[in-house]
Scaffold this motif. Structure first.
Motif, PDB file in Angstrom:
ATOM      1  N   THR A  15       0.798  -1.227   0.000  1.00  0.00           N
ATOM      2  CA  THR A  15       0.000   0.000   0.000  1.00  0.00           C
ATOM      3  C   THR A  15       0.828   1.274   0.000  1.00  0.00           C
ATOM      4  O   THR A  15       0.261   2.361  -0.157  1.00  0.00           O
ATOM      5  N   PHE A  16       2.157   1.211   0.180  1.00  0.00           N
ATOM      6  CA  PHE A  16       2.918   2.448   0.392  1.00  0.00           C
ATOM      7  C   PHE A  16       4.356   2.298  -0.066  1.00  0.00           C
ATOM      8  O   PHE A  16       4.861   1.191  -0.279  1.00  0.00           O
ATOM      9  N   SER A  17       5.011   3.452  -0.215  1.00  0.00           N
ATOM     10  CA  SER A  17       6.463   3.483  -0.334  1.00  0.00           C
ATOM     11  C   SER A  17       6.998   4.415   0.748  1.00  0.00           C
ATOM     12  O   SER A  17       6.284   5.310   1.216  1.00  0.00           O
ATOM     13  N   GLN A  18       8.245   4.178   1.153  1.00  0.00           N
ATOM     14  CA  GLN A  18       8.848   5.024   2.172  1.00  0.00           C
ATOM     15  C   GLN A  18      10.308   5.256   1.823  1.00  0.00           C
ATOM     16  O   GLN A  18      11.049   4.307   1.554  1.00  0.00           O
ATOM     17  N   TYR A  19      10.696   6.529   1.824  1.00  0.00           N
ATOM     18  CA  TYR A  19      12.076   6.920   1.544  1.00  0.00           C
ATOM     19  C   TYR A  19      12.644   7.674   2.743  1.00  0.00           C
ATOM     20  O   TYR A  19      11.907   8.358   3.458  1.00  0.00           O
ATOM     21  N   ILE A  20      13.961   7.578   2.933  1.00  0.00           N
ATOM     22  CA  ILE A  20      14.688   8.562   3.722  1.00  0.00           C
ATOM     23  C   ILE A  20      15.422   9.444   2.727  1.00  0.00           C
ATOM     24  O   ILE A  20      16.295   8.978   1.995  1.00  0.00           O
ATOM     25  N   MET A  21      15.042  10.698   2.679  1.00  0.00           N
ATOM     26  CA  MET A  21      15.618  11.658   1.743  1.00  0.00           C
ATOM     27  C   MET A  21      16.774  12.402   2.405  1.00  0.00           C
ATOM     28  O   MET A  21      16.684  12.784   3.584  1.00  0.00           O
ATOM     29  N   GLU A  22      17.841  12.617   1.638  1.00  0.00           N
ATOM     30  CA  GLU A  22      18.985  13.389   2.111  1.00  0.00           C
ATOM     31  C   GLU A  22      19.244  14.499   1.095  1.00  0.00           C
ATOM     32  O   GLU A  22      19.613  14.231  -0.047  1.00  0.00           O
ATOM     33  N   LEU A  69       5.574  13.882   5.184  1.00  0.00           N
ATOM     34  CA  LEU A  69       6.986  14.205   5.362  1.00  0.00           C
ATOM     35  C   LEU A  69       7.249  14.316   6.858  1.00  0.00           C
ATOM     36  O   LEU A  69       6.449  14.902   7.594  1.00  0.00           O
ATOM     37  N   PHE A  70       8.382  13.752   7.307  1.00  0.00           N
ATOM     38  CA  PHE A  70       8.755  13.853   8.716  1.00  0.00           C
ATOM     39  C   PHE A  70      10.250  14.127   8.795  1.00  0.00           C
ATOM     40  O   PHE A  70      11.060  13.302   8.361  1.00  0.00           O
ATOM     41  N   VAL A  71      10.625  15.268   9.339  1.00  0.00           N
ATOM     42  CA  VAL A  71      12.014  15.722   9.344  1.00  0.00           C
ATOM     43  C   VAL A  71      12.748  15.162  10.556  1.00  0.00           C
ATOM     44  O   VAL A  71      12.257  15.232  11.693  1.00  0.00           O
ATOM     45  N   VAL A  72      13.933  14.597  10.320  1.00  0.00           N
ATOM     46  CA  VAL A  72      14.754  14.070  11.408  1.00  0.00           C
ATOM     47  C   VAL A  72      16.050  14.857  11.602  1.00  0.00           C
ATOM     48  O   VAL A  72      16.617  14.843  12.694  1.00  0.00           O
ATOM     49  N   GLU A  73      16.542  15.547  10.567  1.00  0.00           N
ATOM     50  CA  GLU A  73      17.742  16.385  10.705  1.00  0.00           C
ATOM     51  C   GLU A  73      17.652  17.549   9.738  1.00  0.00           C
ATOM     52  O   GLU A  73      17.171  17.397   8.605  1.00  0.00           O
ATOM     53  N   GLY A  74      18.141  18.718  10.169  1.00  0.00           N
ATOM     54  CA  GLY A  74      18.159  19.874   9.299  1.00  0.00           C
ATOM     55  C   GLY A  74      16.823  20.597   9.264  1.00  0.00           C
ATOM     56  O   GLY A  74      15.929  20.346  10.081  1.00  0.00           O
ATOM     57  N   THR A  75      16.695  21.502   8.298  1.00  0.00           N
ATOM     58  CA  THR A  75      15.493  22.317   8.172  1.00  0.00           C
ATOM     59  C   THR A  75      15.012  22.289   6.728  1.00  0.00           C
ATOM     60  O   THR A  75      15.799  22.510   5.803  1.00  0.00           O
ATOM     61  N   ALA A  76      13.731  22.017   6.545  1.00  0.00           N
ATOM     62  CA  ALA A  76      13.126  21.970   5.217  1.00  0.00           C
ATOM     63  C   ALA A  76      12.339  23.250   4.975  1.00  0.00           C
ATOM     64  O   ALA A  76      11.516  23.652   5.802  1.00  0.00           O
ATOM     65  N   ASP A  87      22.683  25.309   5.945  1.00  0.00           N
ATOM     66  CA  ASP A  87      24.089  25.007   5.646  1.00  0.00           C
ATOM     67  C   ASP A  87      24.506  23.614   6.110  1.00  0.00           C
ATOM     68  O   ASP A  87      25.689  23.294   6.120  1.00  0.00           O
ATOM     69  N   VAL A  88      23.539  22.769   6.508  1.00  0.00           N
ATOM     70  CA  VAL A  88      23.817  21.374   6.862  1.00  0.00           C
ATOM     71  C   VAL A  88      22.829  20.500   6.099  1.00  0.00           C
ATOM     72  O   VAL A  88      21.764  20.966   5.668  1.00  0.00           O
ATOM     73  N   PRO A  89      23.138  19.202   5.902  1.00  0.00           N
ATOM     74  CA  PRO A  89      22.207  18.339   5.176  1.00  0.00           C
ATOM     75  C   PRO A  89      20.846  18.248   5.866  1.00  0.00           C
ATOM     76  O   PRO A  89      20.730  18.293   7.089  1.00  0.00           O
ATOM     77  N   LEU A  90      19.827  18.114   5.034  1.00  0.00           N
ATOM     78  CA  LEU A  90      18.449  17.888   5.482  1.00  0.00           C
ATOM     79  C   LEU A  90      18.115  16.424   5.262  1.00  0.00           C
ATOM     80  O   LEU A  90      18.334  15.890   4.172  1.00  0.00           O
ATOM     81  N   ARG A  91      17.592  15.771   6.286  1.00  0.00           N
ATOM     82  CA  ARG A  91      17.173  14.372   6.163  1.00  0.00           C
ATOM     83  C   ARG A  91      15.737  14.256   6.669  1.00  0.00           C
ATOM     84  O   ARG A  91      15.423  14.725   7.761  1.00  0.00           O
ATOM     85  N   PHE A  92      14.900  13.609   5.860  1.00  0.00           N
ATOM     86  CA  PHE A  92      13.496  13.468   6.244  1.00  0.00           C
ATOM     87  C   PHE A  92      12.917  12.206   5.625  1.00  0.00           C
ATOM     88  O   PHE A  92      13.399  11.703   4.598  1.00  0.00           O
ATOM     89  N   HIS A  93      11.875  11.684   6.274  1.00  0.00           N
ATOM     90  CA  HIS A  93      11.117  10.547   5.737  1.00  0.00           C
ATOM     91  C   HIS A  93      10.038  11.085   4.812  1.00  0.00           C
ATOM     92  O   HIS A  93       9.388  12.094   5.100  1.00  0.00           O
ATOM     93  N   TRP A  94       9.853  10.365   3.712  1.00  0.00           N
ATOM     94  CA  TRP A  94       8.798  10.685   2.750  1.00  0.00           C
ATOM     95  C   TRP A  94       8.005   9.398   2.520  1.00  0.00           C
ATOM     96  O   TRP A  94       8.500   8.445   1.932  1.00  0.00           O
ATOM     97  N   ILE A  95       6.784   9.394   3.042  1.00  0.00           N
ATOM     98  CA  ILE A  95       5.897   8.237   2.922  1.00  0.00           C
ATOM     99  C   ILE A  95       4.821   8.581   1.900  1.00  0.00           C
ATOM    100  O   ILE A  95       4.150   9.618   2.022  1.00  0.00           O
ATOM    101  N   ARG A  96       4.663   7.733   0.896  1.00  0.00           N
ATOM    102  CA  ARG A  96       3.762   7.996  -0.227  1.00  0.00           C
ATOM    103  C   ARG A  96       2.739   6.866  -0.337  1.00  0.00           C
ATOM    104  O   ARG A  96       3.077   5.704  -0.143  1.00  0.00           O
TER     105      ARG A  96
END
Length: 272
Positions: free
Chosen positions: A66-73, A93-100, A132-141
């Protein structure tokens, strides 16, 4: 208490490393340990600049349905003006590091760690890393399952740190769920929540139900029952559970055990 969010950094193991790991792939469940999320298993997506993704789940025979899930960097300066190419896809979208820097239907938002966005199908959105630092977040579709008489859900922009967890009955608050969506809102066909276990807490029976699950461990470690097996999991691990896969949990500590949970909800079972 300050919330902690584990995110992979990639890299590559040396030739002196053991080949054994905790990765498991079965017909009922999968465990993708954090140690498997290396540079050579990343993917790239159309119209995303300076961005790579770890794909944790995708619709596949014998796997997620039913879904896909990515960790985006996303590196500083990176992002996308055309992030989604499927007009039927809804997203969390759920952010774990950085700012989106997120813009949805013309309105700008800033998502920091713990930040959550629900994006309904056909929403017009862009996302960039202006920091100025990497952004990492989950993207569930998920492909949204429309129902005649129900409107599509609204855009939601929230942060976990502003929401009080809901304790499970009879647990003295040792097992709680942070809910971003009202469970009574039938417009939603998926829930993404955060489940927290204090040290010593348990799921005290083998949950066996129709919801498909994706679980990404944000913090801590635990012994998790998947079908007929007990596995040890820790921050950064991902688990997929097929519908009706029995599950239970023992969070032995020493700290909290927390995971980001996906499940499909609120729709009839397809008959064809």
């Amino acid at each position: 208490m300050t919330n902690s969010y584990y995110a992979p950094k990639g890299g590559h193991p040396g030739q002196d490393q053991l080949l054994t790991d905790r990765a498991v792939f079965t017909e009922a469940y999968a465990v993708i340990p954090r140690g498997t999320m290396r540079d050579i298993v990343t993917s790239f997506l159309p119209f995303w600049d300076d961005t790579r993704a770890w794909v944790l789940a995708r619709p596949l025979s014998g796997f997620a349905e039913t879904f896909s899930q990515y960790i985006m960097e996303v590196q500083p300066g990176g992002g996308s003006d055309r992030p989604e190419t499927d007009p039927d896809a809804e997203a969390v979208l759920f952010v774990v590091e950085g700012t989106a820097a997120l813009k949805v239907n013309g309105t700008s938002h800033e998502l920091t760690p713990g930040g959550y966005a629900y994006l309904p199908p056909a929403a017009e959105w862009t996302l960039h890393n202006k920091g100025d630092v990497p952004l990492r977040f989950h993207w569930i579709r998920k492909a949204y399952q429309a129902v005649e008489g129900l409107d599509a859900p609204d855009v939601l922009i929230l942060n976990e740190n502003d929401i009080a967890p809901s304790p499970m009955p009879g647990t003295d608050g040792k097992w709680a769920t942070t809910r971003f969506v009202d469970p009574a809102d039938m417009r939603h066909d998926m829930h993404v929540t955060i489940v927290t276990f204090e040290p010593g807490a348990v799921i005290p029976f083998l949950e066996t139900h129709v919801m498909e699950h994706g679980l990404y461990v944000l913090e801590g470690k635990a012994a998790y029952r998947l079908n007929s097996d007990w596995v040890e999991v820790e921050a950064g691990d991902f688990m997929w559970l097929r519908a009706f896969c029995p599950q239970a949990c023992y969070a032995g500590g020493p700290g909290r055990f927390r995971y980001l949970l996906y499940k499909d909800v609120n729709r009839h079972m397809p008959l064809r």
